[in-house]
Design a protein around this motif. Sequence first.
Motif, short mmCIF file in Angstrom:
data_model
loop_
_atom_site.label_atom_id
_atom_site.label_comp_id
_atom_site.label_asym_id
_atom_site.label_seq_id
_atom_site.Cartn_x
_atom_site.Cartn_y
_atom_site.Cartn_z
N GLN A 82 0.81 -1.22 0.00
CA GLN A 82 0.00 0.00 0.00
C GLN A 82 0.85 1.27 0.00
O GLN A 82 0.30 2.38 -0.06
CB GLN A 82 -0.92 0.00 1.22
CG GLN A 82 -1.94 -1.13 1.24
CD GLN A 82 -2.62 -1.28 2.59
OE1 GLN A 82 -2.53 -0.42 3.47
NE2 GLN A 82 -3.30 -2.41 2.79
N ASN A 83 2.18 1.10 0.07
CA ASN A 83 3.11 2.23 0.12
C ASN A 83 2.69 3.22 1.21
O ASN A 83 2.61 4.43 0.99
CB ASN A 83 3.19 2.94 -1.24
CG ASN A 83 4.38 3.87 -1.33
OD1 ASN A 83 5.38 3.69 -0.64
ND2 ASN A 83 4.27 4.88 -2.17
N ARG A 84 2.46 2.67 2.38
CA ARG A 84 1.90 3.46 3.49
C ARG A 84 2.96 3.74 4.54
O ARG A 84 3.62 2.84 5.05
CB ARG A 84 0.73 2.68 4.10
CG ARG A 84 0.05 3.34 5.29
CD ARG A 84 -1.27 2.66 5.62
NE ARG A 84 -1.13 1.21 5.68
CZ ARG A 84 -0.74 0.55 6.78
NH1 ARG A 84 -0.40 1.20 7.86
NH2 ARG A 84 -0.67 -0.77 6.76
N ASP A 85 3.14 5.03 4.86
CA ASP A 85 4.07 5.45 5.91
C ASP A 85 5.49 4.94 5.65
O ASP A 85 6.15 4.41 6.54
CB ASP A 85 3.58 4.99 7.28
CG ASP A 85 2.22 5.54 7.64
OD1 ASP A 85 2.08 6.79 7.66
OD2 ASP A 85 1.29 4.76 7.88
N LEU A 86 5.94 5.11 4.42
CA LEU A 86 7.27 4.64 4.04
C LEU A 86 8.17 5.77 3.52
O LEU A 86 9.20 5.52 2.91
CB LEU A 86 7.17 3.54 2.97
CG LEU A 86 6.48 2.25 3.41
CD1 LEU A 86 6.40 1.27 2.25
CD2 LEU A 86 7.22 1.60 4.58
N ASP A 87 7.78 7.01 3.79
CA ASP A 87 8.57 8.15 3.34
C ASP A 87 9.68 8.42 4.35
O ASP A 87 9.73 9.45 5.02
CB ASP A 87 7.68 9.37 3.17
CG ASP A 87 8.37 10.49 2.41
OD1 ASP A 87 9.39 10.19 1.74
OD2 ASP A 87 7.91 11.64 2.48
#
Length: 376
Positions: A82-87
């Motif tokens: 989901q590319n979630r909270d990966l920054d």
Amino acid sequence: MSEQYVKAIEEVLSKVEKNIITYEEQFPHTSNDKVYELNPNDNWTNGFWVGILWQVYEYSGNLLFKHSADEKTDQMINRLDQNRDLDTHDIGFLYIPSTGAKWQLEKDIEAKSKTIAAADRLMQRYREHIGIIQAWGPPNDPEQGGRIIIDCLMNIPLLFWASEVTNDNKYREAAIAFADTARRYLVRGDDSTYHTFYFDQETGQPIRGATQQGYSDGSTWTRGQAWAIYGFALAYRYTKNRLYLETSLRTAKYFINQLPDNLIAHWDFDVPLDKNIKPDSSASAIAACGFHELLDWLDKNSKEYKLLYSTLVKSMDTLISEYATEEGSQGFIDHGSYSVREGKSPDDYVIWGDYFYLEALLRLETNKRGYWYETN
């Protein structure tokens, strides 16, 4: 076998079994008043709980631990998909002890592919034209765009690993570029370290060293020094570049020379000494793993080997006897600090402290190495 280490590991296993029930679908981060704050898998620390689960399963063979480790690894995969909270640069902390561990222990093909995908996600933070991995913020961020952080030395093993399993040199080149930059700018002439460093994000011109969690920009935040010890030792294992080995050893000797009598690091080596100065047990747990890693490459008869081995054993003895928590506690060791400077869990449980304490125990008792590189 050491009765002391076995007993300490067994105490950890008992706490993990209870924590699995307490945490349910959530993840521990840091604590206040000896109770872990939980999050729904949106923090940089979540891989450490998964890594703890894989380590206790690997040690004990208990299928309860495997079931929980599988469930948590699936949650990490969902987060990645989901590319979630990966920054963040902390992709290695998230996926080496989760999908990476599952691949190493189970040879699960999906876990391998997802760990490679995590390396690809970390590569999005690589700024090739100036040789850095951006710590925080989006590309071209006016404040964070040219900023690196010493913690990232423990994330680049994900890139070294990905290069080995894919035969794609781009990952290795990025990891080496960061390690070289960190060695040149984060390690000072006296072998102490900056926490962070700023560069002009267009030209790569160095600007200044700074801190986020240390006492001051010019001080030595002890957890950062521990990341340097372990991170450069791992970089040496992957590259055999002796400059990394020498840098790891130099930062280790600096760490040891600054320790108080009980050999457990204060939260910053340069904070004014008074009766209320806070320790950071997590820094000493990380350093212990780094010392153990370094021992592989040193002559057993050398002064350096004897110094590191003695400090490793004595500091672990102190962690076990004075910092390990009582039965029924959530944390494994007390008196870790997240950020004293910012007032965030300045003297409590921290999940990475628990992880590296367990890894250090397993290194000493079983020679298991965590999951920062493949051992078979």
